[in-house]
Design a protein around this motif. Structure first.
Motif, PDB file in Angstrom:
ATOM      1  N   HIS A 193     -10.504  15.612 -89.998  1.00  0.00           N
ATOM      2  CA  HIS A 193      -9.997  17.048 -88.905  1.00  0.00           C
ATOM      3  C   HIS A 193     -10.515  18.014 -89.375  1.00  0.00           C
ATOM      4  CE1 HIS A 193     -11.290  13.228 -87.213  1.00  0.00           C
ATOM      5  NE2 HIS A 193     -10.017  12.368 -86.974  1.00  0.00           N
ATOM      6  N   GLY A 226      -7.256  19.694 -89.508  1.00  0.00           N
ATOM      7  CA  GLY A 226      -7.350  20.550 -88.109  1.00  0.00           C
ATOM      8  C   GLY A 226      -5.555  20.960 -88.368  1.00  0.00           C
ATOM      9  N   GLU A 227      -5.104  20.313 -89.020  1.00  0.00           N
ATOM     10  CA  GLU A 227      -3.809  20.982 -89.302  1.00  0.00           C
ATOM     11  C   GLU A 227      -3.726  21.583 -90.989  1.00  0.00           C
ATOM     12  OE1 GLU A 227      -2.451  16.729 -87.543  1.00  0.00           O
ATOM     13  OE2 GLU A 227      -4.267  18.166 -88.326  1.00  0.00           O
ATOM     14  N   SER A 249       3.006  17.399 -94.222  1.00  0.00           N
ATOM     15  CA  SER A 249       3.900  17.088 -93.436  1.00  0.00           C
ATOM     16  C   SER A 249       2.542  15.728 -92.918  1.00  0.00           C
ATOM     17  CB  SER A 249       4.227  17.664 -92.136  1.00  0.00           C
ATOM     18  OG  SER A 249       2.934  18.484 -91.944  1.00  0.00           O
ATOM     19  N   SER A 250       2.183  16.046 -92.774  1.00  0.00           N
ATOM     20  CA  SER A 250       0.833  14.863 -92.314  1.00  0.00           C
ATOM     21  C   SER A 250       0.289  14.160 -93.094  1.00  0.00           C
ATOM     22  CB  SER A 250      -0.149  15.563 -90.828  1.00  0.00           C
ATOM     23  OG  SER A 250      -0.760  16.887 -91.867  1.00  0.00           O
ATOM     24  N   ILE A 308      -0.879  10.416 -92.779  1.00  0.00           N
ATOM     25  CA  ILE A 308      -2.247   9.788 -91.641  1.00  0.00           C
ATOM     26  C   ILE A 308      -4.169  10.593 -92.255  1.00  0.00           C
ATOM     27  CG2 ILE A 308      -0.748   9.006 -89.185  1.00  0.00           C
ATOM     28  CD1 ILE A 308      -1.491  12.378 -88.369  1.00  0.00           C
ATOM     29  N   THR A 360     -16.411  19.921 -95.054  1.00  0.00           N
ATOM     30  CA  THR A 360     -17.608  21.241 -95.139  1.00  0.00           C
ATOM     31  C   THR A 360     -18.048  21.022 -92.742  1.00  0.00           C
ATOM     32  OG1 THR A 360     -19.214  20.087 -95.971  1.00  0.00           O
ATOM     33  CG2 THR A 360     -17.911  21.860 -96.772  1.00  0.00           C
ATOM     34  N   LEU A 361     -18.337  19.828 -92.600  1.00  0.00           N
ATOM     35  CA  LEU A 361     -19.001  19.178 -91.389  1.00  0.00           C
ATOM     36  C   LEU A 361     -20.479  19.304 -91.087  1.00  0.00           C
ATOM     37  CD1 LEU A 361     -16.817  21.778 -88.984  1.00  0.00           C
ATOM     38  CD2 LEU A 361     -16.519  19.284 -89.238  1.00  0.00           C
ATOM     39  N   ASN A 386     -23.623  17.411 -91.172  1.00  0.00           N
ATOM     40  CA  ASN A 386     -23.637  16.064 -90.413  1.00  0.00           C
ATOM     41  C   ASN A 386     -24.943  15.468 -90.808  1.00  0.00           C
ATOM     42  OD1 ASN A 386     -23.770  13.594 -88.642  1.00  0.00           O
ATOM     43  ND2 ASN A 386     -22.477  15.118 -87.402  1.00  0.00           N
ATOM     44  N   ASP A 407     -21.453  20.472 -84.717  1.00  0.00           N
ATOM     45  CA  ASP A 407     -20.541  20.239 -86.256  1.00  0.00           C
ATOM     46  C   ASP A 407     -19.260  21.831 -86.129  1.00  0.00           C
ATOM     47  OD1 ASP A 407     -20.793  17.817 -85.692  1.00  0.00           O
ATOM     48  OD2 ASP A 407     -21.133  17.142 -87.434  1.00  0.00           O
ATOM     49  N   ARG A 408     -20.343  22.269 -86.324  1.00  0.00           N
ATOM     50  CA  ARG A 408     -20.394  24.171 -87.330  1.00  0.00           C
ATOM     51  C   ARG A 408     -19.357  24.854 -85.653  1.00  0.00           C
ATOM     52  NH1 ARG A 408     -23.141  25.044 -92.104  1.00  0.00           N
ATOM     53  NH2 ARG A 408     -21.636  23.277 -93.851  1.00  0.00           N
ATOM     54  N   SER A 424     -16.578  23.059 -84.362  1.00  0.00           N
ATOM     55  CA  SER A 424     -14.811  23.694 -84.858  1.00  0.00           C
ATOM     56  C   SER A 424     -15.055  25.393 -84.744  1.00  0.00           C
ATOM     57  CB  SER A 424     -15.219  23.522 -86.299  1.00  0.00           C
ATOM     58  OG  SER A 424     -14.944  23.506 -87.472  1.00  0.00           O
ATOM     59  N   PHE A 448     -15.271  11.705 -79.476  1.00  0.00           N
ATOM     60  CA  PHE A 448     -14.518  12.400 -79.284  1.00  0.00           C
ATOM     61  C   PHE A 448     -14.771  13.747 -77.900  1.00  0.00           C
ATOM     62  CE2 PHE A 448     -13.765  12.258 -83.555  1.00  0.00           C
ATOM     63  CZ  PHE A 448     -12.066  12.493 -83.775  1.00  0.00           C
ATOM     64  N   SER A 466      -7.005  24.029 -81.938  1.00  0.00           N
ATOM     65  CA  SER A 466      -7.820  23.781 -82.841  1.00  0.00           C
ATOM     66  C   SER A 466      -7.364  22.067 -83.127  1.00  0.00           C
ATOM     67  CB  SER A 466      -7.463  24.425 -83.909  1.00  0.00           C
ATOM     68  OG  SER A 466      -6.634  24.801 -84.233  1.00  0.00           O
ATOM     69  N   LYS A 467      -5.668  21.662 -82.477  1.00  0.00           N
ATOM     70  CA  LYS A 467      -5.407  20.603 -83.579  1.00  0.00           C
ATOM     71  C   LYS A 467      -5.971  19.548 -82.091  1.00  0.00           C
ATOM     72  CE  LYS A 467      -0.980  22.545 -84.757  1.00  0.00           C
ATOM     73  NZ  LYS A 467       0.038  22.888 -84.368  1.00  0.00           N
ATOM     74  N   ILE A 468      -5.956  18.335 -83.256  1.00  0.00           N
ATOM     75  CA  ILE A 468      -6.293  16.995 -82.524  1.00  0.00           C
ATOM     76  C   ILE A 468      -5.628  16.177 -82.308  1.00  0.00           C
ATOM     77  CG2 ILE A 468      -9.054  17.813 -82.425  1.00  0.00           C
ATOM     78  CD1 ILE A 468      -8.679  15.236 -84.367  1.00  0.00           C
ATOM     79  N   SER A 469      -4.447  15.777 -83.448  1.00  0.00           N
ATOM     80  CA  SER A 469      -3.107  15.247 -83.290  1.00  0.00           C
ATOM     81  C   SER A 469      -1.745  15.827 -82.933  1.00  0.00           C
ATOM     82  CB  SER A 469      -3.904  14.019 -84.033  1.00  0.00           C
ATOM     83  OG  SER A 469      -3.368  14.429 -85.253  1.00  0.00           O
ATOM     84  N   CYS A 481       1.976  15.673 -84.889  1.00  0.00           N
ATOM     85  CA  CYS A 481       3.298  14.040 -86.267  1.00  0.00           C
ATOM     86  C   CYS A 481       4.814  14.442 -85.823  1.00  0.00           C
ATOM     87  CB  CYS A 481       2.600  14.545 -87.605  1.00  0.00           C
ATOM     88  SG  CYS A 481       3.076  16.174 -87.944  1.00  0.00           S
ATOM     89  N   TRP A 492      -2.151  11.558 -80.744  1.00  0.00           N
ATOM     90  CA  TRP A 492      -3.604  11.768 -79.963  1.00  0.00           C
ATOM     91  C   TRP A 492      -3.414  12.591 -79.217  1.00  0.00           C
ATOM     92  CZ3 TRP A 492      -6.546  11.760 -84.242  1.00  0.00           C
ATOM     93  CH2 TRP A 492      -7.176  10.637 -84.492  1.00  0.00           C
TER      94      TRP A 492
END
Lengths: 399, 260
Positions: free
Chosen positions: A229, A231-232, A237-238, A241, A281-282, A284, B82-83, B86, B106, B143-146, B148, B181
């Motif tokens: 993902h 994202g972070e 910390s993460s 997961i 790099t996404l 697909n 996807d890009r 994102s 998603f 931008s975050k999906i989860s 913590c 999530w």
């Protein structure tokens, strides 16, 4: 092609360009060929293949029956049809043969005098090629899924071993013992790969759906865990997961320049990662069928201008462009699941092995003869005024 | 074959005039435009799909939702999709939300819509305060999906009870011990309808001859009663998820139930 040759002759292009263009054409025309065959010696599925990186001439295959066979790929007979002959094999009569299925074979990267093999009988064996004698045995607690030696390291001779246990072990060929243990995974380690760019960088993939990158000099833990993902940005910390796939990750392959890492998982996905930053790099690739419980050996092409990746996909081999993820073609030929494929970069040939006990050779199609009228015309042209060849060539280039 | 030829040409750098001439012509061909309102522009794809979402069905309690893989049916190039998603996510225009019934699916929802529904859902209740605190804080970013535990509790001072409130309000669903999530309040209602509809549509296709049906024919067919989200919405879903194979034919795309 003529245009390219001409440009090369005049020095307009650099040598690489012609080579790339031709290599790309050859890879795109890979197909089965009635003139090329590989001797069939395995009585059970073929799990792994490896071509020696020095000459690109000798190929090892390891089968589910524990047999290892060494093939000569070079055709020295001067006739177009050739059956790759087995030079020797570690077969049923050999006292040191593997008891169970051979999962990985690999040549020693700098020389064809040594090769290594690992098997479900919980051993990793090092062999002397010339005398076909056992040189060294490493014993493990669990079945060995895969092992790998760094293709470029000269300062160390470590073999990374992924076994049923969650710890990755590094065996040192110099001392003949396990020197490191890399801890971090929670499931069995299905694939390990050294980076072809940096001596000490190792990637491991596990059934806990994680892919970790290690610097083996760093004692405290892995460099990073790839996260699909992304994202972070604030890591650590993460870390726990982060998963690369949603399911077992059972295949790893670096691109030939080592800048990117490809992974395949049982979620039927293939992902491309930046191996320096660990960013997804996404790209697909769509659905890449994969339900293997063991590791899948797939490979990338070398020296083509869009580079390609060959992935076993049920009974076929799918060909994708690496950086755009486009499916170019599907190579059909095996009667059962394909487990491994390996690319011969000098001749642009692909060899694949599957559960149907066959090793198939995929050979570039021979260039079709130039259409008659064209060759006749150019022939007469050349015959008439050889002095004006120059002018003719440039016109050909435009057209 | 076409693609191969194109690649070869690209590498050889051959200028083929014939191909250039053919280019626009093939675009005009019946190639694919079963969706007349859709204009090949990737930026338009998300709003287009959201517009298909039947808001009335849920009495406007849900924001317009679409699924990530539905975009694959509109735009051929999956990498581009996807890009694009994102980049939109980084810009903060839309959120990706885990759908819950399948960990690789998603939901795509506009950031604005999500905020609005989240506030509307807990309007006046005791949770309103927590929800607004969460949405206003710098913790919430599209931008975050989860999320913590360390981040939520230590950096942003949410107490255990507040997190429970957020889970009850439907903004969080549990992912793992100590991570959550992001979720859409009331997404369960959508999921129920969605799965029911998908099943109905697939069973309809599997009952037709050779398990295949023309796209145009399917679109004009009378939809089964379980298909409450609309035929086109579901068609995009099954194509994008790879549950059917698209075979191009002279009379438009043919959907064939894929065998895997």
């Amino acid at each position: 092609m003529l245009g390219l040759l001409w440009a090369r002759l005049c020095g307009l292009d650099n040598p690489v360009r012609l080579r790339r263009a031709e290599a790309t054409r050859r890879v795109l025309s890979l197909d089965l060929n009635k003139d090329r065959d590989v001797e069939r010696l395995h009585e059970n599925g073929i799990n792994t293949l490896d071509i020696d990186p020095v000459e690109g001439r000798y190929m090892l295959s390891g089968g589910a029956d524990g047999i290892i066979v060494l093939y000569d790929l070079a055709n020295l007979t001067k006739s177009p049809s050739y059956t790759c002959k087995a030079i020797c094999k570690v077969g049923k009569s050999h006292p040191d043969m593997h008891k169970f299925s051979v999962e990985t074979v690999q040549w020693y990267p700098h020389d064809t005098g040594i090769f290594t093999s690992s098997s479900f009988d919980k051993t990793l064996k090092t062999w002397d090629t010339n005398s076909l004698q056992l040189a060294e045995v490493f014993h493990f607690e669990g079945t060995v899924y895969s092992h790998h030696m760094s293709p470029l390291a000269t300062k160390h001779s470590l073999i990374a071993v992924g076994t049923k246990g969650p710890k990755v072990q590094l065996c040192d060929l110099n001392s003949g013992s396990c020197s490191h243990i890399l801890q971090g995974h929670r499931g069995e380690v299905l694939a390990v790969r050294w980076s072809p760019r940096y001596d000490y960088i190792l990637a491991t993939a596990s059934a806990d759906s994680k892919v970790k990158l290690w610097d083996v000099r760093k004692a405290t833990g892995c460099l990073m865990t790839l996260d699909r993902h992304n994202g972070e940005k604030s890591k650590s910390s993460s870390e726990t997961i982060n998963t690369a796939h949603n399911g077992r990750v059972n295949g790893l392959c670096f691109t030939s320049d080592g800048l990117h890492l490809l992974t395949v998982g049982t979620d039927d996905r293939m992902r491309l990662w930046n191996s320096a930053s660990g960013v997804n790099t996404l790209v697909n690739y769509g659905k890449v069928c994969n339900d293997s419980r063991k590791s899948v050996k797939f490979t990338v092409s070398e020296g083509c201008s869009p580079d390609f990746v060959f992935v076993p996909c049920d009974g076929t081999i799918a060909l994708y462009t690496i950086y755009s993820g486009e499916k170019i073609s599907v190579l059909r030929g095996h009667y059962d699941n394909v487990d491994c494929c390996v690319f011969q970069p000098q001749l642009q040939e692909l060899y694949s092995g599957g559960k149907d006990c066959n090793v198939l050779a995929w050979v570039p199609a021979v260039r079709e003869p130039v259409p008659d009228e064209d060759s006749a015309k150019s022939g007469s042209n050349r015959h008439l005024n050889p002095a004006f060849e120059d002018a003719w060539s440039s016109s050909e280039e435009e057209g | 074959m076409e693609r191969k030829r194109k690649l070869v040409c690209e590498t050889f750098n051959i200028k083929k005039k014939r191909e250039e001439l053919k280019g626009p012509a093939s675009d005009l061909n019946p190639s694919h435009s079963p969706y007349p309102d859709f204009t090949e522009d990737p930026q338009e794809a998300v709003p287009y799909l959201c517009a298909l979402f039947p808001r009335k069905l849920f009495n406007d309690t849900l924001p317009p939702l679409c699924l990530k893989h539905q975009l694959y049916s509109l735009i051929q190039d999956r990498t581009a999709v996807d890009r694009l998603l994102s980049s939109l996510q980084q810009k903060g225009e839309l959120c990706l939300v885990q759908a819950g019934f399948d960990s690789d699916t998603f939901l795509v929802v506009m950031d604005q819509d999500l905020r609005r529904t989240a506030m509307a859902n807990c309007d006046g209740g005791s949770r309103a305060q927590v929800v607004s605190k969460f949405l206003e804080s710098s913790l919430f970013s599209p931008s975050k999906i989860s999320y913590c535990r360390e981040e939520v509790m230590q950096k942003h001072r949410f107490s255990d009870r507040e997190i429970t409130q957020l889970v009850r309000a439907g903004l969080f669903t549990v992912r793992d011990a100590g991570s959550w999530w992001l979720s859409v309040p009331g997404a369960g209602k959508f999921t129920t309808q969605f799965i029911k509809g998908r099943k109905a549509l697939l069973s309809q296709i599997s009952r037709s001859r050779y398990k295949e049906v023309l796209l145009t024919e399917l679109a004009t067919r009378k939809s089964p009663p379980a298909l409450r989200l609309g035929m086109e919405y579901h068609i995009h879903d099954i194509i994008g998820a790879g549950l059917v194979d698209c075979v191009p034919t002279a009379s438009g795309a043919l959907l064939r139930l894929s065998d895997t």
